[in-house]
Design an enzyme around this catalytic site. Structure first.
Site, PDB file in Angstrom:
ATOM      1  N   GLY A   1      40.118  35.040  42.036  1.00 36.52           N
ATOM      2  CA  GLY A   1      40.081  36.153  42.977  1.00 36.52           C
ATOM      3  C   GLY A   1      39.061  35.931  44.086  1.00 36.52           C
TER       4      GLY A   1
ATOM      5  N   ALA B   1      40.041  41.866  38.006  1.00 34.37           N
ATOM      6  CA  ALA B   1      40.371  43.296  38.003  1.00 34.37           C
ATOM      7  C   ALA B   1      41.782  43.467  38.542  1.00 34.37           C
ATOM      8  CB  ALA B   1      39.391  44.086  38.868  1.00 34.37           C
ATOM      9  N   TYR B   2      42.398  44.550  38.142  1.00 31.67           N
ATOM     10  CA  TYR B   2      43.650  44.987  38.770  1.00 31.67           C
ATOM     11  C   TYR B   2      43.208  45.765  40.006  1.00 31.67           C
ATOM     12  CZ  TYR B   2      48.198  47.263  39.303  1.00 31.67           C
ATOM     13  OH  TYR B   2      49.406  47.709  39.784  1.00 31.67           O
TER      14      TYR B   2
ATOM     15  N   LYS C   1      38.874  51.825  36.328  1.00 32.61           N
ATOM     16  CA  LYS C   1      37.606  51.095  36.499  1.00 32.61           C
ATOM     17  C   LYS C   1      36.466  51.857  35.824  1.00 32.61           C
ATOM     18  CE  LYS C   1      36.654  47.882  38.613  1.00 32.61           C
ATOM     19  NZ  LYS C   1      36.522  46.462  38.171  1.00 32.61           N
TER      20      LYS C   1
ATOM     21  N   TYR D   1      31.848  44.015  37.392  1.00 31.25           N
ATOM     22  CA  TYR D   1      31.820  44.654  38.719  1.00 31.25           C
ATOM     23  C   TYR D   1      32.630  45.947  38.701  1.00 31.25           C
ATOM     24  CZ  TYR D   1      29.929  40.150  39.730  1.00 31.25           C
ATOM     25  OH  TYR D   1      29.130  39.031  39.684  1.00 31.25           O
TER      26      TYR D   1
ATOM     27  N   ASP E   1      46.079  35.981  30.248  1.00 31.73           N
ATOM     28  CA  ASP E   1      46.590  37.195  30.889  1.00 31.73           C
ATOM     29  C   ASP E   1      45.847  38.400  30.318  1.00 31.73           C
ATOM     30  OD1 ASP E   1      47.948  39.304  31.949  1.00 31.73           O
ATOM     31  OD2 ASP E   1      49.824  38.927  30.888  1.00 31.73           O
ATOM     32  N   LEU E   2      45.023  39.012  31.138  1.00 32.61           N
ATOM     33  CA  LEU E   2      44.187  40.125  30.662  1.00 32.61           C
ATOM     34  C   LEU E   2      45.009  41.388  30.401  1.00 32.61           C
ATOM     35  CD1 LEU E   2      41.097  39.721  33.029  1.00 32.61           C
ATOM     36  CD2 LEU E   2      41.387  38.816  30.720  1.00 32.61           C
TER      37      LEU E   2
ATOM     38  N   TYR F   1      43.367  53.724  39.988  1.00 35.81           N
ATOM     39  CA  TYR F   1      42.480  52.542  39.975  1.00 35.81           C
ATOM     40  C   TYR F   1      41.056  52.960  39.607  1.00 35.81           C
ATOM     41  CZ  TYR F   1      39.434  48.981  42.138  1.00 35.81           C
ATOM     42  OH  TYR F   1      38.444  48.058  42.384  1.00 35.81           O
TER      43      TYR F   1
HETATM   44  N1  LIG Z   1      38.269  44.400  46.755  1.00 32.98           N
HETATM   45  C1  LIG Z   1      37.495  45.465  46.969  1.00 32.98           C
HETATM   46  O1  LIG Z   1      37.481  46.058  48.052  1.00 32.98           O
HETATM   47  C2  LIG Z   1      36.599  45.980  45.875  1.00 32.98           C
HETATM   48  C3  LIG Z   1      35.821  47.123  46.110  1.00 32.98           C
HETATM   49  C4  LIG Z   1      34.972  47.587  45.117  1.00 32.98           C
HETATM   50  C5  LIG Z   1      34.888  46.909  43.912  1.00 32.98           C
HETATM   51  N2  LIG Z   1      35.656  45.813  43.700  1.00 32.98           N
HETATM   52  C6  LIG Z   1      35.551  45.137  42.397  1.00 32.98           C
HETATM   53  O2  LIG Z   1      35.023  43.848  42.632  1.00 32.98           O
HETATM   54  C7  LIG Z   1      35.536  42.925  41.660  1.00 32.98           C
HETATM   55  C8  LIG Z   1      36.132  41.717  42.359  1.00 32.98           C
HETATM   56  O3  LIG Z   1      37.209  42.146  43.188  1.00 32.98           O
HETATM   57  P1  LIG Z   1      38.015  41.138  44.118  1.00 32.98           P
HETATM   58  O4  LIG Z   1      38.149  41.804  45.452  1.00 32.98           O
HETATM   59  O5  LIG Z   1      37.443  39.772  44.027  1.00 32.98           O
HETATM   60  O6  LIG Z   1      39.445  41.192  43.415  1.00 32.98           O
HETATM   61  P2  LIG Z   1      40.718  40.231  43.635  1.00 32.98           P
HETATM   62  O7  LIG Z   1      40.504  39.327  44.796  1.00 32.98           O
HETATM   63  O8  LIG Z   1      41.900  41.137  43.626  1.00 32.98           O
HETATM   64  O9  LIG Z   1      40.702  39.335  42.341  1.00 32.98           O
HETATM   65  C9  LIG Z   1      40.975  39.893  41.087  1.00 32.98           C
HETATM   66  C10 LIG Z   1      41.261  38.756  40.131  1.00 32.98           C
HETATM   67  O10 LIG Z   1      41.634  39.366  38.893  1.00 32.98           O
HETATM   68  C11 LIG Z   1      42.673  38.596  38.357  1.00 32.98           C
HETATM   69  N3  LIG Z   1      43.570  39.371  37.511  1.00 32.98           N
HETATM   70  C12 LIG Z   1      44.239  40.494  37.831  1.00 32.98           C
HETATM   71  N4  LIG Z   1      45.064  40.822  36.816  1.00 32.98           N
HETATM   72  C13 LIG Z   1      44.902  39.854  35.865  1.00 32.98           C
HETATM   73  C14 LIG Z   1      45.485  39.619  34.606  1.00 32.98           C
HETATM   74  N5  LIG Z   1      46.424  40.417  34.104  1.00 32.98           N
HETATM   75  N6  LIG Z   1      45.075  38.538  33.896  1.00 32.98           N
HETATM   76  C15 LIG Z   1      44.149  37.702  34.384  1.00 32.98           C
HETATM   77  N7  LIG Z   1      43.557  37.872  35.588  1.00 32.98           N
HETATM   78  C16 LIG Z   1      43.937  38.932  36.317  1.00 32.98           C
HETATM   79  C17 LIG Z   1      43.490  38.131  39.553  1.00 32.98           C
HETATM   80  O11 LIG Z   1      44.194  36.969  39.200  1.00 32.98           O
HETATM   81  P3  LIG Z   1      45.638  36.676  39.846  1.00 32.98           P
HETATM   82  O12 LIG Z   1      45.444  36.750  41.326  1.00 32.98           O
HETATM   83  O13 LIG Z   1      45.986  35.345  39.346  1.00 32.98           O
HETATM   84  O14 LIG Z   1      46.514  37.783  39.317  1.00 32.98           O
HETATM   85  C18 LIG Z   1      42.430  37.863  40.582  1.00 32.98           C
HETATM   86  O15 LIG Z   1      42.030  36.528  40.544  1.00 32.98           O
HETATM   87  C19 LIG Z   1      36.526  43.734  40.828  1.00 32.98           C
HETATM   88  O16 LIG Z   1      35.881  44.222  39.674  1.00 32.98           O
HETATM   89  C20 LIG Z   1      36.892  44.907  41.721  1.00 32.98           C
HETATM   90  O17 LIG Z   1      37.313  46.038  40.973  1.00 32.98           O
HETATM   91  C21 LIG Z   1      36.496  45.310  44.658  1.00 32.98           C
END
Ligand SMILES: NC(=O)c1ccc[n+]([C@@H]2O[C@H](COP(=O)([O-])OP(=O)(O)OC[C@H]3O[C@@H](n4cnc5c(N)ncnc54)[C@H](OP(=O)(O)O)[C@@H]3O)[C@@H](O)[C@H]2O)c1
Length: 306
Positions: free
Chosen positions: A9, A60-61, A129, A99, A34-35, A125
């Site tokens: 991610g 995360a989803y 979380k 996170y 697969d989570l 979501y």
């Molecule tokens: N993005 C934001 O704006 C934001 C804001 C606040 C907090 N956060 C938090 O920050 C953290 C990092 O977010 P990010 O933006 O880096 O997220 P991201 O780019 O969407 O990456 C999430 C990762 O989780 C993996 N994932 C999802 N479903 C999965 C499953 N079933 N099994 C295994 N892996 C799975 C995905 O893998 P695949 O791609 O292979 O499915 C992806 O690599 C998370 O905890 C998120 O909740 C994010």
């Protein structure tokens, strides 16, 4: 060994590039595990983790709108999996780093949220979380949960890359100015994680718990879009869109199923005091982001490429 979950991610890729300095790094993407698998507990119990020193969960989803119709799957990834990963770390006497999100709050507060404030997610979501934060904390006293906001990176699908892509072809754009938050780069999150984890692993202990971790200052999506566009233009990138042609929109986007908090500003006093880290204003990394676009353009990398 440090287990990094969600290594593919936005944040996971950034952590992949820096946590290796702490020792051997085992990276899981969704291809390895697969989570969302209802049998995840069994899968983990059949694996071996020799010398496990920490589990860092960047998975995360994160499909906020889709989660409205897939809350069960989102719950497995955002709540059940962190519980199991945190328990795995606990069995090895290792810390669990995780996170969380500003979306656990309803955004109605007048002023920055502090860690002790009440939570009231507006969408599925956020609910999943929040459940993950609680379950992960209960499963392992040695946890660090970093609650962040508006995450973006140089490589992932994220807001400023979308704006940049649109700015190459469009001459005008409408952008929300109802929501306020702190755009936070994965570079900042990874650097802070590395600094904290290095200390934790060296000392064996830490003020465990929940911390807000974002860039300093505040912005609207309109501010963020204008800053990235104007810096990209200064760097000579070929954009059709001018920052002044990004028009404010004063209503939430009606096409989005999930409601978002209007106020996502998180006070970071607690983490700055506990770990002695400095968090720069959001504009610092936003400008670096635009400079990165310039470097990618110079290398012939198109905006859509990961
Ligand atoms: N993005 C934001 O704006 C934001 C804001 C606040 C907090 N956060 C938090 O920050 C953290 C990092 O977010 P990010 O933006 O880096 O997220 P991201 O780019 O969407 O990456 C999430 C990762 O989780 C993996 N994932 C999802 N479903 C999965 C499953 N079933 N099994 C295994 N892996 C799975 C995905 O893998 P695949 O791609 O292979 O499915 C992806 O690599 C998370 O905890 C998120 O909740 C994010």
């Amino acid at each position: 060994m440090i287990l990094l979950v969600g290594a593919g991610g936005q944040l996971g890729r950034e952590l992949s590039g820096c946590l290796g300095v702490l020792g051997p790094l085992e990276r899981w993407t969704s291809r390895e595990v697969d989570l969302a698998d209802p049998g995840l507990a069994g899968v983990i119990s059949r694996m071996e983790f020799p010398g496990l020193r920490a589990v860092v969960n960047a998975a995360a989803y994160t499909a906020v709108d889709r989660a409205e119709s897939e809350e069960g799957r989102a719950y497995r990834v955002n709540a059940e999996a962190p519980r199991l990963l945190s328990a795995l770390a606990a069995r090895h006497g290792a810390p669990f780093v995780h996170y969380s999100t500003d979306y656990v709050y309803d955004g109605a507060k007048d002023g920055p949220y502090v860690e002790g404030d009440g939570t009231a997610p507006l969408n599925a979501y956020g609910r999943t979380k929040l459940a993950g934060d609680r379950l992960a904390a209960e499963a392992n006293p040695r946890h660090l949960i970093f609650r962040t906001s508006w995450v973006y990176s140089q490589t992932g699908a994220c807001f400023p890359r979308t704006v940049y892509g649109l700015a190459r072809s469009r001459e005008s754009l409408d952008m929300d100015r109802t929501q306020r938050g702190a755009p936070t780069s994965t570079e900042l999150l990874a650097a802070a994680t590395l600094a904290v984890l290095r200390g934790v692993l060296a000392g064996g202990n830490a003020p465990w718990g929940l911390y807000h971790l974002t860039a300093a200052g505040e912005a609207t999506w309109l501010d963020f879009a204008r800053l990235v566009t104007s810096r990209a233009l200064e760097l000579g990138l070929p954009l059709r869109l001018r920052p002044e042609a990004i028009r404010p929109r004063d209503e939430p986007d009606p096409a989005r199923p999930a409601r978002r908090p209007l106020n996502s500003i998180l006070s970071t006093a607690r983490i700055r005091e506990a770990f002695g880290i400095t968090l720069p204003d959001w504009r610092y990394h936003a400008e670096r982001f635009a400079e990165g676009l310039g470097i990618q353009a110079g290398l012939g990398i198109r905006p859509g490429q990961p």
